[in-house]
Scaffold this active site. Structure first.
Site, short mmCIF file in Angstrom:
data_model
loop_
_atom_site.label_atom_id
_atom_site.label_comp_id
_atom_site.label_asym_id
_atom_site.label_seq_id
_atom_site.Cartn_x
_atom_site.Cartn_y
_atom_site.Cartn_z
N LYS A 130 0.86 -1.18 0.00
CA LYS A 130 0.00 0.00 0.00
C LYS A 130 0.89 1.23 0.00
O LYS A 130 2.02 1.17 0.50
CB LYS A 130 -0.89 0.01 1.25
CG LYS A 130 -2.10 0.89 1.13
CD LYS A 130 -3.28 0.19 0.45
CE LYS A 130 -4.44 1.13 0.21
NZ LYS A 130 -5.63 0.41 -0.27
N ASP A 170 -6.91 4.42 -4.69
CA ASP A 170 -7.59 4.27 -3.39
C ASP A 170 -8.21 5.64 -3.10
O ASP A 170 -8.42 6.42 -4.04
CB ASP A 170 -6.59 3.84 -2.30
CG ASP A 170 -7.27 3.44 -0.99
OD1 ASP A 170 -7.92 2.38 -0.96
OD2 ASP A 170 -7.15 4.17 0.00
P1 NDP Z 1 -13.00 7.82 -2.75
O1 NDP Z 1 -11.92 8.80 -2.59
O2 NDP Z 1 -13.61 7.61 -4.08
O3 NDP Z 1 -14.20 8.15 -1.72
C1 NDP Z 1 -13.97 8.22 -0.33
C2 NDP Z 1 -15.28 8.57 0.33
O4 NDP Z 1 -15.11 8.45 1.75
C3 NDP Z 1 -15.70 10.01 0.07
O5 NDP Z 1 -17.10 10.08 0.08
C4 NDP Z 1 -15.10 10.75 1.28
O6 NDP Z 1 -15.75 11.95 1.61
C5 NDP Z 1 -15.36 9.71 2.36
N1 NDP Z 1 -14.43 9.93 3.48
C6 NDP Z 1 -13.07 9.94 3.44
N2 NDP Z 1 -12.57 10.18 4.65
C7 NDP Z 1 -13.64 10.30 5.48
C8 NDP Z 1 -13.79 10.54 6.86
N3 NDP Z 1 -12.71 10.71 7.65
N4 NDP Z 1 -15.05 10.59 7.37
C9 NDP Z 1 -16.13 10.42 6.58
N5 NDP Z 1 -16.05 10.18 5.25
C10 NDP Z 1 -14.83 10.13 4.72
O7 NDP Z 1 -12.41 6.44 -2.16
P2 NDP Z 1 -12.90 4.95 -2.44
O8 NDP Z 1 -14.36 4.89 -2.59
O9 NDP Z 1 -12.03 4.38 -3.48
O10 NDP Z 1 -12.46 4.24 -1.06
C11 NDP Z 1 -13.33 4.14 0.07
C12 NDP Z 1 -12.85 3.03 0.98
O11 NDP Z 1 -12.84 1.79 0.27
C13 NDP Z 1 -11.44 3.20 1.55
O12 NDP Z 1 -11.40 2.61 2.83
C14 NDP Z 1 -10.61 2.36 0.58
O13 NDP Z 1 -9.40 1.91 1.18
C15 NDP Z 1 -11.55 1.20 0.37
N6 NDP Z 1 -11.28 0.41 -0.83
C16 NDP Z 1 -11.26 0.99 -2.07
C17 NDP Z 1 -11.03 0.21 -3.18
C18 NDP Z 1 -11.14 0.76 -4.55
O14 NDP Z 1 -11.12 -0.04 -5.49
N7 NDP Z 1 -11.28 2.06 -4.75
C19 NDP Z 1 -10.69 -1.22 -3.05
C20 NDP Z 1 -10.84 -1.75 -1.72
C21 NDP Z 1 -11.09 -0.94 -0.66
P3 NDP Z 1 -15.07 13.37 1.22
O15 NDP Z 1 -15.33 13.54 -0.23
O16 NDP Z 1 -15.73 14.36 2.10
O17 NDP Z 1 -13.59 13.23 1.52
#
Ligand code: NDP
Length: 451
Positions: A130, A170
């Site tokens: 990572k 991510d």
């Molecule tokens: P994105 O950047 O597309 O979206 C992240 C989302 O989470 C946004 O809505 C963001 O809101 C919100 N967020 C981030 N930090 C916080 C916080 N501290 N409190 C509340 N909301 C928060 O990321 P992904 O959708 O790609 O990833 C989301 C999760 O899924 C992560 O844990 C990632 O590690 C996991 N994941 C992702 C994969 C992928 O293929 N993308 C694969 C496997 C796991 P805001 O816009 O306000 O920041």
């Protein structure tokens, strides 16, 4: 004669805490896995003698580097970049890159550790890694993001490679950022290889990669419900996040006949009692991803919805829940509320969104509860398929990939049943995922001897 270091779990964890001071997320992730693995290896002396768990919980290497870039006003900005290469026993290191102000060594070590088990569960030959930076893409212009990505890759390129370490996206890193980083890698090395996944379709990306994590989490949820003779038709779902994983999970829930009640971001959550339709989800995708807007603006576009500032959505009664935002966003109290409100099943789209207390609440309530390393593995699985397509220099069709994703999620569910079935109709998916992932990596490590 060598004496095996057969320490008990509290002593093992004490050592982990001592060796990793100020790294609570990493210690939490190791603790969650160690609780199950200790039980599993109780009578398996070889794993103890070879210190397998201790070795998996010590990254192969942690690379930390300075990333300088110039903002649009000519100011020089300095960020910290990382790549954590946790374990490559079963394949090249593989895991995403995160750009978020909360990124530090502890967060990336926990993610790389979790990724090692997740990747093993997919059945594909991928080790765990990572990376990322404390760079905050919010409010930055596209050219600033490009300059940052180029500077980041100018150091990262020497640590990665198609057979060495293959990063992906991510939080904060989507197709655009991958494009900037791939362009810089190609420019520096003069090589066109499958060194990153999540690429655009024009230059070696795979169909359904953007959808894979969210869709896969819902397939896993459907597999869990099927063990009780149920499906998603008519079920209400509470989802957190509004990024890649959350919006695609919402889309698949709707496709399978469920009703999505909430989405959120770091500002709060939106509750739409009529449910998010595909049109509304498309609005969120455009607003959050392309316009970099806030979820609270949803209530202006769809006035029947309400916005709850600074809150998480776990108090909204639902049949199923999918935390899809970030780590430790669902605490013990939230878990108790979900259970009390009749939630039947929960699949984690995010990595470690539930804290340890919450995990214990779900286990005690015998909920159908899938940890992220099992339920969100669809993304890295399709990344693995992207690597295969790049090696073969071909592109598979969408139907083929959709079926492969479904099969892989079904296979992970089966692995969880193999090691997590507790009898009496209860499956401990956390234990199942931890043991199945551990066993594959551990057995490969045994074959290599002490390295
Ligand atoms: P994105 O950047 O597309 O979206 C992240 C989302 O989470 C946004 O809505 C963001 O809101 C919100 N967020 C981030 N930090 C916080 C916080 N501290 N409190 C509340 N909301 C928060 O990321 P992904 O959708 O790609 O990833 C989301 C999760 O899924 C992560 O844990 C990632 O590690 C996991 N994941 C992702 C994969 C992928 O293929 N993308 C694969 C496997 C796991 P805001 O816009 O306000 O920041």
């Amino acid at each position: 004669m060598a004496v095996s270091d057969h320490v008990d779990l509290p002593t093992f964890m004490e050592g982990v805490r001592k060796r990793n001071p100020h790294q609570p997320e990493f210690v939490q992730a190791v603790q969650e896995v160690a609780e199950d693995i200790y039980e599993f290896i109780e009578d398996k002396e070889e794993y103890h003698a070879q210190q397998i768990l201790r070795r998996i919980a010590e990254p192969d290497r942690v690379v930390s580097f300075r990333v300088c870039w110039e903002d649009d006003n000519g100011n020089i900005r300095v960020q910290r970049g990382y790549r954590v290469q946790n374990n490559n026993a079963i394949g090249p290191y593989k895991g995403g890159i995160r750009f978020h102000p909360s990124v530090n060594e502890s967060v990336l070590k926990f993610l790389a550790f979790e990724q090692t088990f997740k990747n093993a569960l997919t059945g594909l030959p991928m080790g765990g890694g990572k990376g990322g930076s404390n760079f905050n893409p919010k409010g930055k212009s596209v050219r600033e993001i490009m300059r940052f990505c180029q500077s980041f890759m100018t150091e990262l390129y020497r640590h990665i490679g198609a057979d060495v370490d293959v990063p992906a996206g991510d939080i904060g890193v989507g197709g655009r950022e991958i494009g900037f980083m791939f362009g810089q890698y190609k420019r520096i090395t003069n090589q066109f290889t499958g060194v990153l996944t999540g690429k655009g379709l024009e230059y070696g990306g795979s169909l359904i990669r953007p959808e894979a994590t969210g869709y896969g989490a819902v397939y896993f949820l459907a597999n869990m419900l099927a063990t009780k003779g149920e499906d998603l038709v008519g079920k209400t779902a509470v989802i957190s996040g509004s990024g890649n994983v959350a919006t695609h999970a919402a889309e698949k829930i709707v496709q399978l006949g469920g009703k999505v009640l909430t989405l959120s971001d770091s500002g709060g959550f939106v509750h739409d009692p009529d449910g998010f339709t595909q049109d509304k989800i498309d609005w969120v995708k455009t607003h959050k991803t392309h316009r970099r807007g806030r979820i609270q603006d949803y209530v202006e576009a769809f006035p029947k919805a309400t916005f709850h500032e600074g809150k998480t959505p776990w108090g909204v009664p639902c049949d199923v829940a999918l935390p899809c935002a970030t780590q430790n966003e669902l605490l013990g109290e939230d878990a108790r509320t979900l259970v009390a409100n009749g939630c039947k099943a929960l699949a984690e789209g995010a990595n470690m969104p539930t804290d340890l207390e919450g995990v214990h609440v779900f286990k005690a309530a015998r909920l159908l509860y899938a940890p992220g390393k099992a339920s969100n593995a669809g993304g890295v699985a399709v990344s693995g398929l992207e690597m295969s397509q790049n090696s073969e220099r071909r592109a598979w069709k969408e139907e083929e990939l959709q079926q492969m994703l479904k099969d892989i999620m079904f296979g992970i569910h089966q692995s969880c049943l193999t090691y997590g079935d507790q009898g009496g109709g209860y499956v401990d998916y956390v234990k199942g995922a931890n043991i199945a992932g551990f066993k594959k990596v551990a057995d490969a490590m045994l074959a290599f001897g002490v390295v």
